[in-house]
Each structure stands twice: as C-alpha cells, then as structure tokens.
Design a protein around this motif. Structure first.
Motif, PDB file in Angstrom:
ATOM      1  N   SER A  15       0.833  -1.209  -0.020  1.00 18.47           N
ATOM      2  CA  SER A  15       0.035  -0.204  -0.098  1.00 18.47           C
ATOM      3  C   SER A  15       1.061   1.230  -0.025  1.00 18.47           C
ATOM      4  CB  SER A  15      -0.938  -0.077   1.237  1.00 18.47           C
ATOM      5  OG  SER A  15      -1.666   1.259   1.319  1.00 18.47           O
ATOM      6  N   ILE A  16       1.960   1.399   1.050  1.00 20.41           N
ATOM      7  CA  ILE A  16       2.879   2.356   0.750  1.00 20.41           C
ATOM      8  C   ILE A  16       3.426   2.514  -0.377  1.00 20.41           C
ATOM      9  CG2 ILE A  16       4.874   3.413   2.133  1.00 20.41           C
ATOM     10  CD1 ILE A  16       3.875   2.002   4.566  1.00 20.41           C
ATOM     11  N   TRP A  17       4.014   1.541  -1.098  1.00 21.93           N
ATOM     12  CA  TRP A  17       4.826   1.478  -2.228  1.00 21.93           C
ATOM     13  C   TRP A  17       3.632   2.018  -3.404  1.00 21.93           C
ATOM     14  CZ3 TRP A  17       9.131   1.912  -4.255  1.00 21.93           C
ATOM     15  CH2 TRP A  17       9.452   1.811  -5.501  1.00 21.93           C
ATOM     16  N   GLN A  18       2.336   1.609  -3.348  1.00 18.08           N
ATOM     17  CA  GLN A  18       1.654   2.036  -4.444  1.00 18.08           C
ATOM     18  C   GLN A  18       1.405   3.649  -4.328  1.00 18.08           C
ATOM     19  OE1 GLN A  18      -1.705  -0.257  -4.118  1.00 18.08           O
ATOM     20  NE2 GLN A  18      -0.791  -2.232  -4.920  1.00 18.08           N
ATOM     21  N   GLU A  19       1.091   4.146  -3.003  1.00 16.83           N
ATOM     22  CA  GLU A  19       1.062   5.427  -2.713  1.00 16.83           C
ATOM     23  C   GLU A  19       2.052   6.345  -3.331  1.00 16.83           C
ATOM     24  OE1 GLU A  19       0.064   5.972   1.179  1.00 16.83           O
ATOM     25  OE2 GLU A  19      -1.503   4.648   1.083  1.00 16.83           O
ATOM     26  N   TYR A  20       3.428   5.748  -2.803  1.00 25.82           N
ATOM     27  CA  TYR A  20       4.641   6.568  -3.132  1.00 25.82           C
ATOM     28  C   TYR A  20       4.670   6.383  -4.785  1.00 25.82           C
ATOM     29  CZ  TYR A  20       9.281   7.088  -4.277  1.00 25.82           C
ATOM     30  OH  TYR A  20      10.578   7.857  -4.958  1.00 25.82           O
ATOM     31  N   SER A  21       4.362   5.350  -5.447  1.00 24.33           N
ATOM     32  CA  SER A  21       4.539   5.270  -6.917  1.00 24.33           C
ATOM     33  C   SER A  21       3.581   6.407  -7.662  1.00 24.33           C
ATOM     34  CB  SER A  21       4.467   3.980  -7.520  1.00 24.33           C
ATOM     35  OG  SER A  21       5.402   3.081  -6.925  1.00 24.33           O
ATOM     36  N   SER A  23       2.395   9.271  -6.369  1.00 23.01           N
ATOM     37  CA  SER A  23       2.984  10.694  -5.960  1.00 23.01           C
ATOM     38  C   SER A  23       4.192  10.863  -6.885  1.00 23.01           C
ATOM     39  CB  SER A  23       3.284  10.617  -4.293  1.00 23.01           C
ATOM     40  OG  SER A  23       2.501  10.531  -3.635  1.00 23.01           O
ATOM     41  N   LEU A  24       5.178   9.711  -6.984  1.00 24.26           N
ATOM     42  CA  LEU A  24       6.172  10.009  -7.932  1.00 24.26           C
ATOM     43  C   LEU A  24       5.654  10.253  -9.519  1.00 24.26           C
ATOM     44  CD1 LEU A  24       9.050  10.194  -8.312  1.00 24.26           C
ATOM     45  CD2 LEU A  24       9.052   7.599  -8.820  1.00 24.26           C
ATOM     46  N   THR A  29       4.846  14.310 -13.760  1.00 29.23           N
ATOM     47  CA  THR A  29       3.830  14.707 -14.617  1.00 29.23           C
ATOM     48  C   THR A  29       3.871  16.360 -14.675  1.00 29.23           C
ATOM     49  OG1 THR A  29       2.382  12.974 -14.906  1.00 29.23           O
ATOM     50  CG2 THR A  29       1.469  14.929 -15.494  1.00 29.23           C
ATOM     51  N   VAL A  30       3.922  16.895 -13.277  1.00 29.78           N
ATOM     52  CA  VAL A  30       3.772  18.271 -12.916  1.00 29.78           C
ATOM     53  C   VAL A  30       5.235  18.458 -13.447  1.00 29.78           C
ATOM     54  CG1 VAL A  30       3.810  19.910 -11.230  1.00 29.78           C
ATOM     55  CG2 VAL A  30       2.158  18.281 -11.266  1.00 29.78           C
TER      56      VAL A  30
END
Length: 140
Positions: A15-21, A23-24, A29-30
């Motif tokens: 879950s943490i990895w998915q959230e980090y990925s 966000s990255l 994109t920005v």
C-alpha cells in the motif's frame, strides 16, 4: 499488544509503495509540464527580445532595462544583483548580439537549479511582461 502477520506487513508495504509510486508519477507529470511551459515561455521571450533589440534604439533598450530593474526592485526581488551587473555590461557593448547573449546567460543561470530559481524566474518573466506592456502598449 497486537502483532501483525507477515501477510498484513506485506499488504502495508504494498500500500505504501503504491501511494509512493502514484505520488512520484504525479510529480513527474507536473515537472514535465513545468519544463514544457518554461521552454515555451523562453521561446516567446527570445522572440520578443530579438525583435526589441533589432527594432529599438539603444536608448530605448536602456530605458526598458531600467524600468525592468525598477519593477523587480518594487516586487521585492533584491537578489538580482547579478542581473543588474550583466545588464549594465551589455549596455556598454550596445549591440544586438550582446543583448541576445545577456538574455541567454541570464536565463541559463536562473534555470540552473532549485525551486527558488524557478520561482524567481517566474517573477522575472512576469515583471518583464508588465514592463514590456507598459512601454509598448497595444495599439488601439
């Protein structure tokens, strides 16, 4: 005290990895949008600068530089001592290629690193546009 099973720990890491990925991916994109917008703005700035340096007198360019520096100072951007020094140097040589070289060097130094430089660059370009508009208003 509750102990987590290895499956629960694994799910938590996933879950943490998915959230980090995610966000990255958002950051990337920005960042790419900022790069594209900056490149577009620099292209347009260079077009304006080249036209101004070819079609304006040295006195007009000098007045423009003074007005731009004043607007930067009025906006609280006192960290641009190098900008002022480079501008004065370009005025001493007074030719279109010198003005073009000034613009290129100035843009490179502001875009070299960090968010502060990016923010400062945006402010410089904003005051450029305001000064330009004040000196060369649209004809009605």
């Amino acid at each position: 005290m509750l102990l987590m099973t290895s499956e629960e720990k694994s799910n938590e890491w996933d879950s943490i990895w998915q959230e980090y990925s995610k966000s990255l991916g958002n950051w990337k994109t920005v960042f790419e949008q900022i790069q594209n917008a900056t490149n577009d703005m620099q292209t347009k700035f260079n077009e304006v600068w080249e036209k101004a340096s070819k079609e304006s007198s040295v006195d007009t360019m000098k007045l423009f530089g003074e007005n731009w520096q004043k607007s930067l100072s009025d906006a609280g951007m006192k960290s641009f001592k190098e900008f002022g020094e480079a501008w004065q140097k370009s005025l001493n040589e007074t030719n279109a290629s010198t003005f073009k070289q000034f613009a290129e060097n100035w843009q490179k130094s502001l875009n070299s690193s960090g968010m502060e430089h990016m923010k400062a660059y945006g402010e410089m370009m904003k005051t450029f546009a305001e000064t330009w508009n004040n000196m060369w208003p649209k004809l009605k």
